[in-house]
Design a protein around this motif. Structure first.
Motif, PDB file in Angstrom:
ATOM      1  N   PRO B 164      11.392   7.450 -22.131  1.00  0.00           N
ATOM      2  CA  PRO B 164      11.324   6.145 -22.812  1.00  0.00           C
ATOM      3  C   PRO B 164       9.903   5.616 -22.967  1.00  0.00           C
ATOM      4  O   PRO B 164       9.599   4.969 -23.983  1.00  0.00           O
ATOM      5  CB  PRO B 164      12.141   5.238 -21.890  1.00  0.00           C
ATOM      6  CG  PRO B 164      13.042   6.159 -21.142  1.00  0.00           C
ATOM      7  CD  PRO B 164      12.272   7.424 -20.975  1.00  0.00           C
ATOM      8  N   ASP B 165       9.031   5.906 -22.012  1.00  0.00           N
ATOM      9  CA  ASP B 165       7.670   5.367 -22.110  1.00  0.00           C
ATOM     10  C   ASP B 165       6.929   5.907 -23.325  1.00  0.00           C
ATOM     11  O   ASP B 165       6.103   5.227 -23.930  1.00  0.00           O
ATOM     12  CB  ASP B 165       6.883   5.687 -20.836  1.00  0.00           C
ATOM     13  CG  ASP B 165       7.328   4.786 -19.690  1.00  0.00           C
ATOM     14  OD1 ASP B 165       8.078   3.831 -19.963  1.00  0.00           O
ATOM     15  OD2 ASP B 165       6.935   5.050 -18.549  1.00  0.00           O
ATOM     16  N   THR B 166       7.233   7.156 -23.657  1.00  0.00           N
ATOM     17  CA  THR B 166       6.549   7.768 -24.796  1.00  0.00           C
ATOM     18  C   THR B 166       7.443   7.781 -26.035  1.00  0.00           C
ATOM     19  O   THR B 166       7.033   8.280 -27.074  1.00  0.00           O
ATOM     20  CB  THR B 166       6.154   9.216 -24.470  1.00  0.00           C
ATOM     21  OG1 THR B 166       7.353   9.947 -24.188  1.00  0.00           O
ATOM     22  CG2 THR B 166       5.244   9.281 -23.262  1.00  0.00           C
ATOM     23  N   VAL B 167       8.652   7.255 -25.880  1.00  0.00           N
ATOM     24  CA  VAL B 167       9.644   7.244 -26.959  1.00  0.00           C
ATOM     25  C   VAL B 167       9.903   8.665 -27.472  1.00  0.00           C
ATOM     26  O   VAL B 167      10.253   8.875 -28.629  1.00  0.00           O
ATOM     27  CB  VAL B 167       9.222   6.310 -28.113  1.00  0.00           C
ATOM     28  CG1 VAL B 167      10.434   5.908 -28.952  1.00  0.00           C
ATOM     29  CG2 VAL B 167       8.530   5.053 -27.599  1.00  0.00           C
ATOM     30  N   GLU B 168       9.732   9.646 -26.583  1.00  0.00           N
ATOM     31  CA  GLU B 168       9.954  11.027 -27.004  1.00  0.00           C
ATOM     32  C   GLU B 168      11.326  11.497 -26.541  1.00  0.00           C
ATOM     33  O   GLU B 168      11.689  11.323 -25.382  1.00  0.00           O
ATOM     34  CB  GLU B 168       8.882  11.953 -26.411  1.00  0.00           C
ATOM     35  CG  GLU B 168       9.012  13.379 -26.914  1.00  0.00           C
ATOM     36  CD  GLU B 168       8.047  14.339 -26.229  1.00  0.00           C
ATOM     37  OE1 GLU B 168       7.893  15.458 -26.733  1.00  0.00           O
ATOM     38  OE2 GLU B 168       7.460  13.978 -25.205  1.00  0.00           O
ATOM     39  N   VAL B 169      12.089  12.061 -27.458  1.00  0.00           N
ATOM     40  CA  VAL B 169      13.379  12.662 -27.130  1.00  0.00           C
ATOM     41  C   VAL B 169      13.366  14.061 -27.716  1.00  0.00           C
ATOM     42  O   VAL B 169      13.149  14.227 -28.914  1.00  0.00           O
ATOM     43  CB  VAL B 169      14.558  11.849 -27.715  1.00  0.00           C
ATOM     44  CG1 VAL B 169      15.884  12.480 -27.318  1.00  0.00           C
ATOM     45  CG2 VAL B 169      14.514  10.403 -27.239  1.00  0.00           C
ATOM     46  N   ARG B 170      13.572  15.077 -26.865  1.00  0.00           N
ATOM     47  CA  ARG B 170      13.483  16.450 -27.358  1.00  0.00           C
ATOM     48  C   ARG B 170      14.450  17.346 -26.602  1.00  0.00           C
ATOM     49  O   ARG B 170      14.901  17.000 -25.498  1.00  0.00           O
ATOM     50  CB  ARG B 170      12.064  16.992 -27.188  1.00  0.00           C
ATOM     51  CG  ARG B 170      11.579  17.018 -25.739  1.00  0.00           C
ATOM     52  CD  ARG B 170      10.124  17.469 -25.667  1.00  0.00           C
ATOM     53  NE  ARG B 170       9.511  17.195 -24.380  1.00  0.00           N
ATOM     54  CZ  ARG B 170       9.521  18.037 -23.351  1.00  0.00           C
ATOM     55  NH1 ARG B 170      10.125  19.206 -23.450  1.00  0.00           N
ATOM     56  NH2 ARG B 170       8.914  17.718 -22.219  1.00  0.00           N
ATOM     57  N   VAL B 171      14.778  18.487 -27.198  1.00  0.00           N
ATOM     58  CA  VAL B 171      15.597  19.485 -26.505  1.00  0.00           C
ATOM     59  C   VAL B 171      14.728  20.130 -25.439  1.00  0.00           C
ATOM     60  O   VAL B 171      13.645  20.645 -25.727  1.00  0.00           O
ATOM     61  CB  VAL B 171      16.121  20.550 -27.490  1.00  0.00           C
ATOM     62  CG1 VAL B 171      16.848  21.654 -26.724  1.00  0.00           C
ATOM     63  CG2 VAL B 171      17.052  19.929 -28.516  1.00  0.00           C
ATOM     64  N   LEU B 172      15.212  20.082 -24.197  1.00  0.00           N
ATOM     65  CA  LEU B 172      14.451  20.693 -23.115  1.00  0.00           C
ATOM     66  C   LEU B 172      14.766  22.173 -23.016  1.00  0.00           C
ATOM     67  O   LEU B 172      13.863  23.006 -22.900  1.00  0.00           O
ATOM     68  CB  LEU B 172      14.789  19.988 -21.789  1.00  0.00           C
ATOM     69  CG  LEU B 172      14.089  20.509 -20.546  1.00  0.00           C
ATOM     70  CD1 LEU B 172      12.581  20.282 -20.649  1.00  0.00           C
ATOM     71  CD2 LEU B 172      14.627  19.834 -19.288  1.00  0.00           C
ATOM     72  N   CYS B 173      16.061  22.517 -23.077  1.00  0.00           N
ATOM     73  CA  CYS B 173      16.450  23.919 -22.962  1.00  0.00           C
ATOM     74  C   CYS B 173      17.918  24.072 -23.342  1.00  0.00           C
ATOM     75  O   CYS B 173      18.639  23.086 -23.461  1.00  0.00           O
ATOM     76  CB  CYS B 173      16.220  24.440 -21.537  1.00  0.00           C
ATOM     77  SG  CYS B 173      17.106  23.518 -20.286  1.00  0.00           S
ATOM     78  N   ALA B 174      18.349  25.307 -23.486  1.00  0.00           N
ATOM     79  CA  ALA B 174      19.768  25.598 -23.686  1.00  0.00           C
ATOM     80  C   ALA B 174      20.381  25.830 -22.317  1.00  0.00           C
ATOM     81  O   ALA B 174      19.821  26.558 -21.500  1.00  0.00           O
ATOM     82  CB  ALA B 174      19.935  26.837 -24.556  1.00  0.00           C
TER      83      ALA B 174
END
Lengths: 426, 263
Positions: B164-174
């Motif tokens: 949330p601090d960086t407003v980054e949302v990404r796929v970490l892994c499968a």
């Protein structure tokens, strides 16, 4: 007895009159792409079609349905969502014919009965019945009642129907007609499980619930009954003995404000969805504004007579209770040794005319043991550690003895002086 | 490399440190460390929540050493005396996680949003991290600065990371069944094989959150390891054997084979 029966009937009537919430149904089509269907395609492909067709029927009947084809995560997603029931839609293989439904729990068996009956009622194939299984992942991981219908045998390419002359099960699975019947059968099972008539065009709910409790923030269990909860539409309700309140509303955004004497008002804003319930519990904190119940300009928490107006706050005996509401507003009068020997009638305490003067309180303090004093409520001279015990005679006798000794000493002194005078003269 | 082989061989000979049978026929687990004790969070109904309307299952917050649950549309802390103290309102979902020390909680809401809530006296504004019907089981990092979210997906389950601090949302892994390592820099998770009815195999992995480097974590052979949890001191790794339903604990394998980068 009649009254109890009537109460039960009334309660039942209220229950039946309450609009039902939309049940949450998780449909989990098989994920098995490796299971080939005779003539083309795979189990996962047709299971997904059947799940989506079933969802369309159930959603149309007012149920809340999701489709999730992930093998491992679908049960966990259903748990997270709070699904009410779970159907893992599969097709069978291994050389058999017909329809069967697998279950694990008693609740799952009940659901399976409805689903199996729904399928058998729509499909032209044999009824293989219900089967207990405790080794299936989806039945083990789901928190809600679950079942796994094996709708037909997808590896069956021969005509095996028992009702007329239906196509082979694999062909049925691939046909639009077959897919429609499978979805209708699954939906019929879910609908009869919930006592609904999905084919009768039962309209979906048009409203939803906004519910909550009023509590003393932050203690959720310290419920506040009798609070007035008012919506921004003007509609209002009063919290019951458990602090609970509810509204049945058309979809939209609502702000509910709770007020109760002695508390700061507070609000919650929620989106109401048709067929669902949303909670907007409201915590109230005790008033931070000072309360002045008697209107004398002094707040209750500072007022020495909070219920009697006394702007001066006069408290003669400094006991924390103002004169205006103090049954004994004046300080007790203290009698000292000097007061006891006060022979002047001067309006203070001590002399017989003063002690116990009307309107004064007399308390004996520091009364030396064995010293006579005047006691309130008695006309006697008394002594003792409490100032009022002992015998008046004993006290008087002591004084008489003292006077006698002084008299004897005086006589002895006079006699010795006479002897010295006689000696000097002789 | 030799050490990794040795650890694996030792485990094959000696077996896991501990094995505890779960409820017969049930794999409901979600093990979590409560101090040094392992509790099965998914099946745990806190007695203080019995009889409370709309109460969810309790989850453990190591930052405050308290159980939390959703109840009556609020998020409550179960106090030492068993009282339910509201720390956030507007929490409708039951799938939650809390880091009170960081002043945050996260929930999967009925409207299919993964929402970060401010908790405590300030109760800051809510932040929507992800939205969709298949995002579930959000898990806060030990410091409460990042959130793991699981995605249910026919084409392959995934694990997302929201910061949330960086407003980054990404796929970490499968993968599935992710849990934070207590150092907050690594995430452990499982990958499985199945026949659409049963789990046939499972292995554990860790991924470095910053670099995406993945490493396999050796577990005893003939075990389908899923649902990992790491002890607060990072010394032990607990998981469920999907084949037998056994809960197993082994020393955390600090050596393991690198299997590539998640990104």
């Amino acid at each position: 007895m009649h009254a109890r029966f009537a109460t039960i009937l009334v309660a039942l009537g209220v229950f039946l009159a309450m609009p039902a919430l939309a049940q949450k149904v998780m449909l989990n089509p098989s994920n098995q792409t490796g299971n080939a269907v005779s003539g083309g395609g795979n189990e996962a492909q047709y299971a997904l079609i059947n799940a989506n067709n079933t969802k369309a029927i159930l959603d149309g009947a007012g149920l809340n349905t999701k489709v999730d084809q992930d093998f491992y995560n679908a049960p966990l997603n259903a748990n997270s969502w709070g699904a009410d029931i779970y159907l893992s839609i599969h097709s069978n293989a291994g050389g058999g014919h017909g329809t069967e439904t697998l279950y694990k729990t008693d609740g799952g068996k009940n659901l399976s009965t409805h689903v199996q009956n729904g399928l058998v009622g729509k499909l032209p194939y044999g009824d293989r019945g219900l089967k207990y299984r405790n080794d299936l992942y989806v039945l083990n991981q789901t928190n809600m009642y679950a079942c796994l219908p094996e709708v037909v045998f997808h590896d069956c390419s021969t005509k095996s129907g028992v009702k007329g002359h239906p196509p082979a099960e694999s062909d049925f699975l691939k046909s639009a007609d077959g897919q429609g019947k499978i979805a209708a059968g699954l939906a019929a099972g879910v609908c009869t499980y919930y006592g609904k008539n999905c084919e009768g065009g039962e309209p979906p709910p048009a409203k939803g619930w906004l519910k909550g409790v009023v509590y003393e923030d932050p203690d959720l269990e310290a419920r506040i009954p009798g609070a007035t909860v008012t919506l921004d539409t003007g509609e209002s309700a009063v919290s019951n003995a458990q602090g609970a309140w509810e509204f049945y509303l058309a979809p939209g955004t609502y702000t509910a404000t709770a007020i109760k004497a002695g508390y700061d008002a507070n609000s919650s804003t929620r989106d109401v969805v048709a067929g669902e319930e949303v909670w907007g519990s409201i915590g109230l904190t005790k008033l931070t504004q000072p309360v002045d119940s008697d209107g004398d300009g002094v707040s209750d928490d500072q007022d020495n007579c909070p219920e009697v107006a006394n702007p001066t706050q006069l408290d003669s005996d400094a006991d924390g209770s103002g004169n205006a509401c103090d049954l004994t507003p004046y300080p007790p009068e203290i009698i000292t040794w000097e007061d006891v020997h006060d022979e002047t009638v001067d309006g203070d305490v001590g002399d017989p005319a003063d002690v116990g003067a009307e309107g004064s309180e007399v308390t004996l303090l520091e009364c030396p043991q064995g010293v006579a004093t005047k006691c309130p409520g008695c006309d006697c001279e008394c002594s003792g550690s409490d100032g009022c015990s002992g015998s008046p005679l004993a006290a008087g006798g002591g004084v008489a003895l003292l006077l006698l000794l002084l008299a004897l000493a005086s006589l002895w002194g006079g006699y010795r002086g006479y002897q010295r005078f006689r000696g000097a003269a002789g | 490399m030799r050490t990794a082989v040795l650890v694996t061989l030792l485990m094959m000979v000696a077996g896991p440190l501990a094995a505890q049978s779960l409820a017969a026929g049930s794999a409901l687990a979600d093990p979590v460390y409560v101090g040094t004790e392992v509790r099965l969070q998914r099946a745990f109904v806190h007695p203080a929540l019995e009889g409370v309307e709309r109460a969810g299952r309790a989850i453990w917050d190591p930052s405050s050493s308290h159980w939390y649950a959703a109840a009556n549309g609020t998020l409550v802390q179960v106090s030492a005396a068993g009282r339910l103290l509201v720390v956030a309102d507007g929490v409708q979902g039951h799938d939650i996680d809390v880091r009170l020390a960081a002043g945050v909680a996260v929930s999967r809401e009925p409207n299919d949003r993964i929402v970060l809530h401010g908790v405590g006296p300030e109760r800051g504004a809510d932040v929507v991290l992800l939205e969709g019907p298949n995002y579930f089981h959000p898990r806060l990092s030990p410091a409460g600065t990042a959130v793991l979210v699981h995605e249910s997906r026919a084409a392959g389950s995934r694990i997302w990371l929201a910061e949330p601090d960086t407003v980054e949302v990404r796929v970490l892994c499968a993968g599935v069944g992710a849990a934070w390592h207590p150092d907050g820099r690594r995430v452990v998770f499982a990958r499985i094989t199945h026949d659409s009815r049963r789990v046939l195999g499972g292995g554990l992995f860790e991924v470095d959150v910053a670099t995406g480097l993945e490493r396999s974590l050796p577990t005893p052979t003939a075990v389908a390891a899923v649902e990992p949890a790491v002890s607060p001191d990072g010394a032990q790794l607990t998981f469920v054997d999907a084949l037998t339903g056994l809960l197993m604990t082994i020393p955390y394998p600090e050596t393991g084979k690198e299997v590539g980068h998640a990104r």
